[in-house]
Design a protein around this motif. Structure first.
Motif, PDB file in Angstrom:
ATOM      1  N   LEU A   1      10.696  -8.771   1.270  1.00 58.45           N
ATOM      2  CA  LEU A   1       9.660  -8.352   0.343  1.00 58.45           C
ATOM      3  C   LEU A   1      10.222  -8.421  -1.076  1.00 58.45           C
ATOM      4  CD1 LEU A   1       8.136  -5.306   2.259  1.00 58.45           C
ATOM      5  CD2 LEU A   1       7.223  -7.630   2.117  1.00 58.45           C
ATOM      6  N   PHE A   2       9.335  -8.443  -2.046  1.00 61.29           N
ATOM      7  CA  PHE A   2       9.745  -8.759  -3.413  1.00 61.29           C
ATOM      8  C   PHE A   2       9.181  -7.732  -4.391  1.00 61.29           C
ATOM      9  CE2 PHE A   2       8.992 -12.446  -0.732  1.00 61.29           C
ATOM     10  CZ  PHE A   2      10.280 -12.947  -0.638  1.00 61.29           C
TER      11      PHE A   2
ATOM     12  N   PRO B   1       2.370  -6.240  -3.794  1.00 66.70           N
ATOM     13  CA  PRO B   1       1.417  -5.155  -4.073  1.00 66.70           C
ATOM     14  C   PRO B   1       1.660  -3.947  -3.159  1.00 66.70           C
ATOM     15  CG  PRO B   1       0.296  -7.278  -3.881  1.00 66.70           C
ATOM     16  CD  PRO B   1       1.699  -7.490  -3.419  1.00 66.70           C
ATOM     17  N   ASP B   2       1.604  -2.761  -3.764  1.00 64.78           N
ATOM     18  CA  ASP B   2       1.759  -1.510  -3.005  1.00 64.78           C
ATOM     19  C   ASP B   2       2.975  -1.599  -2.078  1.00 64.78           C
ATOM     20  OD1 ASP B   2       1.263   1.015  -2.137  1.00 64.78           O
ATOM     21  OD2 ASP B   2      -0.697   0.606  -1.269  1.00 64.78           O
ATOM     22  N   LEU B   3       4.138  -1.801  -2.682  1.00 68.02           N
ATOM     23  CA  LEU B   3       5.358  -2.164  -1.955  1.00 68.02           C
ATOM     24  C   LEU B   3       5.680  -1.208  -0.814  1.00 68.02           C
ATOM     25  CD1 LEU B   3       7.909  -3.911  -1.685  1.00 68.02           C
ATOM     26  CD2 LEU B   3       8.969  -2.463  -3.436  1.00 68.02           C
ATOM     27  N   GLU B   4       5.689   0.106  -1.080  1.00 69.37           N
ATOM     28  CA  GLU B   4       6.090   1.056  -0.043  1.00 69.37           C
ATOM     29  C   GLU B   4       5.146   1.017   1.156  1.00 69.37           C
ATOM     30  OE1 GLU B   4       6.110   1.753  -3.245  1.00 69.37           O
ATOM     31  OE2 GLU B   4       8.238   2.197  -3.636  1.00 69.37           O
ATOM     32  N   LYS B   5       3.834   0.985   0.889  1.00 68.97           N
ATOM     33  CA  LYS B   5       2.874   0.935   2.003  1.00 68.97           C
ATOM     34  C   LYS B   5       2.999  -0.376   2.765  1.00 68.97           C
ATOM     35  CE  LYS B   5      -2.024   1.153   3.213  1.00 68.97           C
ATOM     36  NZ  LYS B   5      -1.894  -0.032   4.097  1.00 68.97           N
ATOM     37  N   THR B   6       3.154  -1.473   2.039  1.00 68.15           N
ATOM     38  CA  THR B   6       3.299  -2.770   2.700  1.00 68.15           C
ATOM     39  C   THR B   6       4.543  -2.793   3.576  1.00 68.15           C
ATOM     40  OG1 THR B   6       2.166  -3.874   0.865  1.00 68.15           O
ATOM     41  CG2 THR B   6       3.525  -5.251   2.299  1.00 68.15           C
TER      42      THR B   6
ATOM     43  N   GLU C   1      13.756   4.132  -3.703  1.00 64.78           N
ATOM     44  CA  GLU C   1      12.390   4.580  -3.420  1.00 64.78           C
ATOM     45  C   GLU C   1      11.873   3.959  -2.127  1.00 64.78           C
ATOM     46  OE1 GLU C   1      10.063   3.539  -6.789  1.00 64.78           O
ATOM     47  OE2 GLU C   1      11.074   4.948  -8.149  1.00 64.78           O
ATOM     48  N   LEU C   2      12.124   2.680  -1.951  1.00 63.55           N
ATOM     49  CA  LEU C   2      11.686   1.985  -0.739  1.00 63.55           C
ATOM     50  C   LEU C   2      12.420   2.518   0.482  1.00 63.55           C
ATOM     51  CD1 LEU C   2       9.953  -0.248   0.478  1.00 63.55           C
ATOM     52  CD2 LEU C   2      11.770  -1.885  -0.085  1.00 63.55           C
ATOM     53  N   GLN C   3      13.706   2.764   0.333  1.00 61.82           N
ATOM     54  CA  GLN C   3      14.526   3.282   1.431  1.00 61.82           C
ATOM     55  C   GLN C   3      14.001   4.636   1.911  1.00 61.82           C
ATOM     56  OE1 GLN C   3      18.588   4.339   0.347  1.00 61.82           O
ATOM     57  NE2 GLN C   3      19.355   3.057   1.994  1.00 61.82           N
ATOM     58  N   ARG C   4      13.584   5.486   0.985  1.00 61.09           N
ATOM     59  CA  ARG C   4      13.075   6.807   1.343  1.00 61.09           C
ATOM     60  C   ARG C   4      11.683   6.725   1.972  1.00 61.09           C
ATOM     61  NH1 ARG C   4      15.674   8.413  -3.627  1.00 61.09           N
ATOM     62  NH2 ARG C   4      13.761   7.972  -4.795  1.00 61.09           N
ATOM     63  N   ALA C   5      10.946   5.676   1.650  1.00 57.26           N
ATOM     64  CA  ALA C   5       9.540   5.610   2.043  1.00 57.26           C
ATOM     65  C   ALA C   5       9.320   5.092   3.455  1.00 57.26           C
ATOM     66  CB  ALA C   5       8.768   4.737   1.062  1.00 57.26           C
TER      67      ALA C   5
END
Length: 448
Positions: free
Chosen positions: A344-345, A349-354, A389-393
């Motif tokens: 993912l990049f 869009p809506d990175l954490e949900k995606t 942030e992504l790691q926590r999500a």
């Protein structure tokens, strides 16, 4: 994770130590009477005075000699957060736990089914309790992952046989890699010495829960101090990608790479691209336990053909594949034992949900790449703030990629604490040609 129990573990870790959780229990089914006339509440206070930032209290009466009254007495004696340990299978036990003032409650995978465990987990959260999910097998760890557990205990001994076996931190080492991403990990039972605590820490444990060894020591407080070992950041899994030559593959393996990666029939022009027959020859020469990854992308049919022709351990989807196509590929590739990594990049869009959606679709890991498929050849540095942030999500591992090189690898790992890192240009002399001295320097930096 914001609960007091988890926060106490994190605070000890921030001081550079493994958190030691003294286990207040009266009887060990294996060792017998542990109190030997001592007052457990007074012992708990001595341990807190010695520096223990949190405690565990066994309240099971019949086999461990505990009680709700014991938990209440210890709650009155100390001000630190307390975990209630018992065979919790009913919601009314959770209500009692909350009323007794515990901060966390033990939920044991082995004694109930998944539906009830999930119900108990959600009920505990609703009551303000931190669910402490205990596992003993890889299957139970997978269940903890499905729950999204944020506090996971690996019981090194078998609770079904009342921990009468001789398990130790080796079980933590075998199971730790499967823990939910971002979860705090506790190694329970069989921690008898500082060496055991260090082994658990090296395997990735954030805390150790220790009972019998403390109670059998001549000086409980002194024994507690010896168990407060240094917490070292575990070395992440290292994936080196963009390999094009057999001599470079050998250099990566000799220095310690866990996964070697090959860009195969990638749908955008890049310097590292190989055709499938060339990649298959390189992949076939890689000895186990080193694993292989084919980085590709595009249609389902194209990816399945590349996988069939190259036979890697992983397929990394790196060209904007849809959620539906990725789910199809996870299912089809899984029949051959091939796991999927999804890139993912930053502009997703809506990175954490995606990312969470891809995790639920069954990908093994998400790779967060600062370069998009259309500019894969340019250099780019990882955004560590966005990465964290992504790691926590999400619950599956997030691979750290972009800008990692021997000179900054150790600092980036300390800052981001990834479970897997991915390098390509950071160890190259030129695109597609690896620099063996830089590969050696990378692993030297990781082992310092």
């Amino acid at each position: 994770m914001t609960g007091r129990f988890a926060a106490a573990i994190a605070a000890e870790n921030a001081r550079g130590r493994v958190a030691v959780i003294p286990d207040i229990k009266c009887i060990s089914p294996k060792e017998g009477d542990l109190l030997r006339g001592r007052d457990p509440a007074a012992a708990a206070k001595r341990l807190v005075d010695a520096g223990a930032p949190l405690l565990s209290v066994v309240t099971e009466r019949q086999r461990f000699g505990g009680s709700a009254e014991l938990l209440a007495a210890i709650g009155r004696a100390v001000a630190v957060p307390v975990l209630r340990k018992d065979f919790i299978t009913r919601p009314e036990q959770l209500v009692e736990t909350a009323e007794l003032g515990a901060a966390a409650v033990l939920l044991i995978c082995a004694i109930t089914d998944e539906e009830n465990l999930r119900s108990l987990y959600d009920k505990a959260l609703a009551l303000g309790l931190e669910p402490f999910v205990e596992v003993h097998t890889a299957q139970e760890m997978a269940l903890a992952k499905r729950l999204g557990a944020r506090l996971v205990g690996i019981n090194n001994r078998d609770i079904v046989t009342l921990e009468k076996d001789d398990g130790g931190p080796g079980r933590t080492a075998r199971l730790a890699a499967g823990a939910p991403a971002g979860a705090l990990l506790v190694s329970e039972s069989g921690i008898l010495s500082a060496a055991d605590a260090s082994l658990a820490a090296a395997a990735g444990a954030d805390a150790v829960l220790v009972g019998t060894a403390l109670w059998q020591a001549d000086d409980m407080a002194a024994m507690y101090q010896t168990l407060r070992v240094e917490r070292k950041t575990p070395r992440p899994i290292v994936k080196i990608c963009g390999l094009t030559r057999a001599q470079d593959v050998r250099a990566c393996i000799e220095h310690g790479a866990d996964i070697v990666g090959f860009v195969v029939e990638y749908p955008h022009p890049v310097s590292w691209n190989l055709d499938a027959p060339t990649a298959r020859k390189l992949i076939a020469a890689v000895p186990k336990p080193v694993q292989t990854c084919a980085v590709t992308g595009g249609s389902v049919e194209h990816v399945l053909r590349v996988a069939a022709e190259t036979r890697p351990d992983y397929i990394q989807l790196h060209a904007g594949e849809s959620l539906a196509d990725t789910a199809t590929l996870v299912g089809e590739l899984g029949k051959s034992g091939i796991r999927v990594i999804k890139a993912l990049f930053p502009d997703t869009p809506d990175l954490e949900k995606t990312a969470a959606d891809f995790c639920r679709a069954g990908v093994h890991a998400v790779l967060f790449d600062p370069r998009t498929p259309n500019d894969a050849s340019r250099s780019g540095a990882a955004d560590l703030s966005r990465y964290r942030e992504l790691q926590r999500a999400i619950d599956c591992p997030v691979v750290l990629a972009g800008g990692i090189k021997p000179e900054n690898a150790a600092a980036m790992i300390r800052a981001a604490q990834p479970r897997m890192i991915d390098l390509m240009s950071g160890v190259e002399a030129s695109p597609g040609i690896k620099d063996h001295a830089r590969i050696a320097a990378l692993f030297a930096a990781l082992h310092d």
